[in-house]
Each structure stands twice: as C-alpha cells, then as structure tokens.
Design a protein around this motif. Structure first.
Motif, PDB file in Angstrom:
ATOM      1  N   VAL A   1       0.848  -1.185   0.000  1.00 35.65           N
ATOM      2  CA  VAL A   1       0.000   0.000   0.000  1.00 35.65           C
ATOM      3  C   VAL A   1       0.889   1.241   0.000  1.00 35.65           C
ATOM      4  O   VAL A   1       1.953   1.250   0.624  1.00 35.65           O
ATOM      5  CB  VAL A   1      -0.932   0.006   1.237  1.00 35.65           C
ATOM      6  N   GLU A   2       0.475   2.265  -0.714  1.00 33.23           N
ATOM      7  CA  GLU A   2       1.253   3.496  -0.740  1.00 33.23           C
ATOM      8  C   GLU A   2       1.259   4.132   0.645  1.00 33.23           C
ATOM      9  O   GLU A   2       0.221   4.237   1.297  1.00 33.23           O
ATOM     10  CB  GLU A   2       0.672   4.468  -1.763  1.00 33.23           C
ATOM     11  N   PHE A   3       2.444   4.558   1.069  1.00 31.34           N
ATOM     12  CA  PHE A   3       2.565   5.178   2.392  1.00 31.34           C
ATOM     13  C   PHE A   3       3.629   6.257   2.341  1.00 31.34           C
ATOM     14  O   PHE A   3       4.774   6.000   1.962  1.00 31.34           O
ATOM     15  CB  PHE A   3       2.924   4.135   3.454  1.00 31.34           C
ATOM     16  N   ASP A   4       3.236   7.458   2.715  1.00 30.98           N
ATOM     17  CA  ASP A   4       4.149   8.600   2.738  1.00 30.98           C
ATOM     18  C   ASP A   4       3.997   9.284   4.081  1.00 30.98           C
ATOM     19  O   ASP A   4       2.899   9.732   4.442  1.00 30.98           O
ATOM     20  CB  ASP A   4       3.808   9.565   1.594  1.00 30.98           C
ATOM     21  N   TRP A   5       5.075   9.364   4.842  1.00 35.74           N
ATOM     22  CA  TRP A   5       5.021   9.990   6.162  1.00 35.74           C
ATOM     23  C   TRP A   5       4.565  11.438   6.092  1.00 35.74           C
ATOM     24  O   TRP A   5       4.047  11.982   7.065  1.00 35.74           O
ATOM     25  CB  TRP A   5       6.388   9.921   6.837  1.00 35.74           C
ATOM     26  N   GLU A   6       4.757  12.077   4.948  1.00 35.04           N
ATOM     27  CA  GLU A   6       4.376  13.478   4.816  1.00 35.04           C
ATOM     28  C   GLU A   6       2.903  13.658   4.477  1.00 35.04           C
ATOM     29  O   GLU A   6       2.403  14.775   4.465  1.00 35.04           O
ATOM     30  CB  GLU A   6       5.239  14.140   3.727  1.00 35.04           C
ATOM     31  N   ASP A   7       2.206  12.587   4.198  1.00 28.32           N
ATOM     32  CA  ASP A   7       0.790  12.654   3.827  1.00 28.32           C
ATOM     33  C   ASP A   7      -0.037  11.886   4.848  1.00 28.32           C
ATOM     34  O   ASP A   7      -0.155  10.662   4.788  1.00 28.32           O
ATOM     35  CB  ASP A   7       0.591  12.073   2.423  1.00 28.32           C
ATOM     36  N   ARG A   8      -0.633  12.596   5.786  1.00 27.57           N
ATOM     37  CA  ARG A   8      -1.383  11.947   6.863  1.00 27.57           C
ATOM     38  C   ARG A   8      -2.616  11.218   6.362  1.00 27.57           C
ATOM     39  O   ARG A   8      -3.153  10.340   7.057  1.00 27.57           O
ATOM     40  CB  ARG A   8      -1.794  12.988   7.916  1.00 27.57           C
ATOM     41  N   ASP A   9      -3.075  11.552   5.155  1.00 23.10           N
ATOM     42  CA  ASP A   9      -4.238  10.852   4.592  1.00 23.10           C
ATOM     43  C   ASP A   9      -3.929   9.381   4.339  1.00 23.10           C
ATOM     44  O   ASP A   9      -4.845   8.558   4.234  1.00 23.10           O
ATOM     45  CB  ASP A   9      -4.679  11.514   3.291  1.00 23.10           C
ATOM     46  N   HIS A  10      -2.649   9.033   4.232  1.00 26.19           N
ATOM     47  CA  HIS A  10      -2.268   7.637   4.010  1.00 26.19           C
ATOM     48  C   HIS A  10      -2.403   6.799   5.271  1.00 26.19           C
ATOM     49  O   HIS A  10      -2.502   5.566   5.190  1.00 26.19           O
ATOM     50  CB  HIS A  10      -0.820   7.560   3.514  1.00 26.19           C
ATOM     51  N   PHE A  11      -2.390   7.436   6.425  1.00 27.55           N
ATOM     52  CA  PHE A  11      -2.320   6.696   7.683  1.00 27.55           C
ATOM     53  C   PHE A  11      -3.510   5.763   7.882  1.00 27.55           C
ATOM     54  O   PHE A  11      -3.348   4.568   8.154  1.00 27.55           O
ATOM     55  CB  PHE A  11      -2.208   7.655   8.865  1.00 27.55           C
ATOM     56  N   ALA A  12      -4.712   6.296   7.762  1.00 25.22           N
ATOM     57  CA  ALA A  12      -5.914   5.507   8.043  1.00 25.22           C
ATOM     58  C   ALA A  12      -6.043   4.326   7.092  1.00 25.22           C
ATOM     59  O   ALA A  12      -6.421   3.215   7.500  1.00 25.22           O
ATOM     60  CB  ALA A  12      -7.155   6.396   7.962  1.00 25.22           C
ATOM     61  N   VAL A  13      -5.738   4.533   5.826  1.00 22.00           N
ATOM     62  CA  VAL A  13      -5.847   3.464   4.834  1.00 22.00           C
ATOM     63  C   VAL A  13      -4.846   2.353   5.140  1.00 22.00           C
ATOM     64  O   VAL A  13      -5.182   1.168   5.135  1.00 22.00           O
ATOM     65  CB  VAL A  13      -5.612   4.015   3.408  1.00 22.00           C
ATOM     66  N   ALA A  14      -3.606   2.748   5.420  1.00 24.09           N
ATOM     67  CA  ALA A  14      -2.557   1.759   5.679  1.00 24.09           C
ATOM     68  C   ALA A  14      -2.824   0.966   6.952  1.00 24.09           C
ATOM     69  O   ALA A  14      -2.459  -0.212   7.043  1.00 24.09           O
ATOM     70  CB  ALA A  14      -1.203   2.451   5.771  1.00 24.09           C
ATOM     71  N   LEU A  15      -3.474   1.585   7.939  1.00 16.35           N
ATOM     72  CA  LEU A  15      -3.666   0.959   9.244  1.00 16.35           C
ATOM     73  C   LEU A  15      -4.979   0.203   9.378  1.00 16.35           C
ATOM     74  O   LEU A  15      -5.247  -0.393  10.422  1.00 16.35           O
ATOM     75  CB  LEU A  15      -3.581   2.024  10.339  1.00 16.35           C
ATOM     76  N   GLN A  16      -5.788   0.207   8.358  1.00 20.17           N
ATOM     77  CA  GLN A  16      -7.092  -0.466   8.441  1.00 20.17           C
ATOM     78  C   GLN A  16      -6.913  -1.967   8.676  1.00 20.17           C
ATOM     79  O   GLN A  16      -6.248  -2.659   7.907  1.00 20.17           O
ATOM     80  CB  GLN A  16      -7.889  -0.241   7.161  1.00 20.17           C
ATOM     81  N   GLY A  17      -7.478  -2.470   9.765  1.00 18.87           N
ATOM     82  CA  GLY A  17      -7.408  -3.888  10.084  1.00 18.87           C
ATOM     83  C   GLY A  17      -6.072  -4.351  10.638  1.00 18.87           C
ATOM     84  O   GLY A  17      -5.816  -5.555  10.742  1.00 18.87           O
ATOM     85  N   ILE A  18      -5.220  -3.414  11.038  1.00 20.63           N
ATOM     86  CA  ILE A  18      -3.875  -3.745  11.521  1.00 20.63           C
ATOM     87  C   ILE A  18      -3.864  -3.899  13.042  1.00 20.63           C
ATOM     88  O   ILE A  18      -4.440  -3.090  13.760  1.00 20.63           O
ATOM     89  CB  ILE A  18      -2.877  -2.643  11.099  1.00 20.63           C
ATOM     90  N   LYS A  19      -3.174  -4.935  13.535  1.00 24.63           N
ATOM     91  CA  LYS A  19      -3.004  -5.119  14.978  1.00 24.63           C
ATOM     92  C   LYS A  19      -1.603  -4.734  15.457  1.00 24.63           C
ATOM     93  O   LYS A  19      -1.426  -4.298  16.585  1.00 24.63           O
ATOM     94  CB  LYS A  19      -3.267  -6.583  15.357  1.00 24.63           C
ATOM     95  N   THR A  20      -0.615  -4.910  14.588  1.00 21.37           N
ATOM     96  CA  THR A  20       0.773  -4.687  14.975  1.00 21.37           C
ATOM     97  C   THR A  20       1.476  -3.861  13.905  1.00 21.37           C
ATOM     98  O   THR A  20       1.269  -4.083  12.707  1.00 21.37           O
ATOM     99  CB  THR A  20       1.513  -6.034  15.151  1.00 21.37           C
ATOM    100  N   VAL A  21       2.325  -2.922  14.327  1.00 23.85           N
ATOM    101  CA  VAL A  21       3.015  -2.032  13.386  1.00 23.85           C
ATOM    102  C   VAL A  21       4.516  -2.090  13.636  1.00 23.85           C
ATOM    103  O   VAL A  21       4.978  -2.074  14.782  1.00 23.85           O
ATOM    104  CB  VAL A  21       2.522  -0.574  13.538  1.00 23.85           C
ATOM    105  N   PHE A  22       5.272  -2.154  12.543  1.00 21.00           N
ATOM    106  CA  PHE A  22       6.733  -2.054  12.603  1.00 21.00           C
ATOM    107  C   PHE A  22       7.145  -0.733  11.964  1.00 21.00           C
ATOM    108  O   PHE A  22       6.905  -0.506  10.779  1.00 21.00           O
ATOM    109  CB  PHE A  22       7.388  -3.225  11.867  1.00 21.00           C
TER     110      PHE A  22
END
Length: 343
Positions: free
Chosen positions: A79-100
C-alpha cells in the motif's frame, strides 16, 4: 495513568497482561522497501506469518518498484505510504493489529510520528515496534546532541507513553550504525568513483548487520507478549574500521574500492557537493566526530543482546557482504551487484 492504575490494567479484562492477545494479526511495515523493512517483511513471510502489509513510497523510482514486486511475489499486501501525507495513515492501518516503524530521515525532528500514533489509536492498533538508534535514550553525552539521535530519543519518549495514553504496547529496538550505511549514503560514489567518504579518523565503528536487526524485529513481532513494553539495544560483535570496510567491498565486488578519510569540514562539504542536503551533511558529520573519538571501540559500546535472543554471534561484515541475495535493489534495469545495492 499512575502506578495504581497501571497495576489495575494488568488484571482488568481488556486492559492488560492477563488478557493480552499474543497473536500479532496483520502486521503493517511502514517502509517495506527499506533496508530493514524489506528484510522484516521477507522474514515474516518465510516464517509462515500469513498477513503482512508493506508501505511503499510512490516517488522512490526503480528501487521501490523492484523491491515492491519482490514483496508481492512473497505474498505481501502493498500500500502506498508517505510519512508526509497523513491521509495515508488511516488506509494503511485499516485492520492492523501490529506495526513495525522505521522513521524517515528528515530534518524536522519527530515529524508526523505523534500524528501517526494517534492514527494507530483510532485504528485500534495494539502493539507498535520501532527501530531507534542505540544511544537515543541517553539524556546527555555526545550522541544526544546529534539531531538524528535526538529525534529518535524524542520519538522513543513519546512511544513509551502509549500504554498509558493509547492503551497500546510497544517495543523499542535500538541499534548502532547499520553495515548497510556505506551503500545507502555512498552508492553513487562507490559505483562511479569506486570510493566512499568519512571522517572516522582510523577508529573502529560499532556497526551491526541489518540482517541481525531484522531477525530480532521478527522475533518481537511474532512474540509480542515476551517483548511487550521493552527496549532492546543491539550491536555487532566488534568495532570495524571504515578502511577495512573498503577492503571487504573490494573483495566482494572485484573492484578496488577505497575509503577516503577527511576532516570534518571537508567531509561535510563533500556530502553537500555530492547532493546531500546541508542539514543531513551537518548531522552525519556530527556522527563522524563521535566515531573519530574512539568511543565506539570501547567495550561498553557493545551488548550481548543479539546472542542471548538468538543463540548466535552477530553477523560479521564479511558475511554481510557475502549474502547479497537479501539486499534491496537500487539501480536501473541492470544485473545486480554490490555496487548496485542499497543494503
């Protein structure tokens, strides 16, 4: 949350240790194409973990494209993820339990890390594992004066509060200089000039293999309960001089690679001349100054954490260079060799 409530959180259902779910669920890797993220994603899939989602930066060019394709063949969701674009956060984290988390190297200190943790809370993420720098927890001393190290320390301080503020747990894995750094920062000059630069003054550097860091990260990701709310400090087995790194690079590339030791001012100027931003050049020159002090040759600069966790000695620089199959692709559509790798 005070000490009393912290103890209560260990026994009230849904709040603590006795009801802690050890299953990591779907794991999100913020930079699946990075030096560590790529290895962690591959390690998780090789270990049989079924659900791995990897972030990639759309502007990364051929390197991102090649690594992303490999991750897809491994069964990872990307999934596209850019630290400078907060709009990416919710999409990337959907259904996630653990983050690295591996943070981007930027000039703005903590950047969007606090906002990302808030997004983790909204997404009901349960556990966050972050890579840090080995000396980031020191409240004084030379390392904390380096902006890169200070930013990691500030982010670590924030992360250590998530059990109280966000009902999440954490693990911090603090590592020394990665063996991949010469390839990351000097890939172009190694390829074009058969040379890389530094200002370590002939002193040994506390390098660690990214393979070792990734292996411990996989352990922590798959065994969240054991590593819950803990900080680990990882180092290699011995200090290595940059001149010796050049000799090893020469051996494994079949080309004569040299290391040019410079004064700090000249090193900073060289980095700027080679296209690195001024803030990064100043930052890295500060780290070179510490290397040149000989501090990293001292016994107290090393830990046995990796050996205790894995039962193995840390990987040597020679073995690291001798295993290019796990490295991430950098360059154009050409045959891959060590001078065309980032890590």
């Amino acid at each position: 949350m005070g000490p009393f409530l912290k103890k209560i959180s260990d026994i009230i259902p849904g709040l603590g240790a006795l009801t802690f779910d050890p299953n990591p669920g779907t794991i999100f890797i913020t930079s699946g194409t990075g030096v560590l993220g790529y290895r962690v994603a591959k390690g998780l899939r090789d270990a049989g973990h079924p659900d791995v989602r990897c972030g990639f930066w759309k502007g990364g060019g051929m390197r991102e494209k090649n690594a992303t394709e490999v991750l897809k063949t491994k069964g990872c969701d990307v999934v596209e993820f850019d630290w400078e674009d907060r709009d990416h956060f919710a999409v990337a984290l959907q259904g996630i339990k653990t983050v690295f988390v591996t943070l981007p190297y930027i000039s703005e200190g903590v950047g969007n890390f606090p906002a990302f943790l808030k997004a983790c809370k909204r997404a009901k993420v349960e556990h966050v594992i972050k890579i840090s720098f080995a000396h980031a927890q020191e409240t004084d001393g030379p390392y904390r004066k380096v902006p890169l190290v200070s930013a990691h320390g500030d982010c670590d301080d924030i992360l250590e509060q998530v059990p109280y503020n966000y009902n999440m747990s954490y693990t911090i894995i603090a590592a020394t200089h990665l063996m991949s750094n010469p390839l990351v920062f000097w890939a172009d000059t190694i390829r074009d000039e058969q040379k890389f630069y530094g200002a370590s003054g002939g002193m040994g550097v506390s390098y660690i293999s990214p393979n070792d860091v990734a292996e411990v990260a996989c352990l922590a990701l798959l065994d969240r309960k054991t590593f819950k709310n803990k900080q680990l400090t990882l180092t290699g087995g011995a200090a290595v001089k940059d001149e010796d790194v050049a000799i090893l690079l020469s051996k494994f590339t079949g080309k004569t690679i040299t290391f040019e030791n410079q004064g700090l001012h000249d090193f900073e100027s060289t980095m700027i001349q080679k296209g690195k931003p001024r803030w990064m050049a100043k930052d890295l020159a500060s780290l070179e100054k510490i290397k040149a002090s000989g501090l990293e040759e001292e016994t107290r600069s090393f830990t046995d954490t990796f050996e205790k966790l894995t039962g193995k000695k840390p990987e040597s620089y020679q073995n690291y260079f001798g295993n290019p199959n796990v490295m991430t692709y950098v360059l154009e559509d050409k045959d891959v060799d060590l001078t065309k790798m980032s890590s």
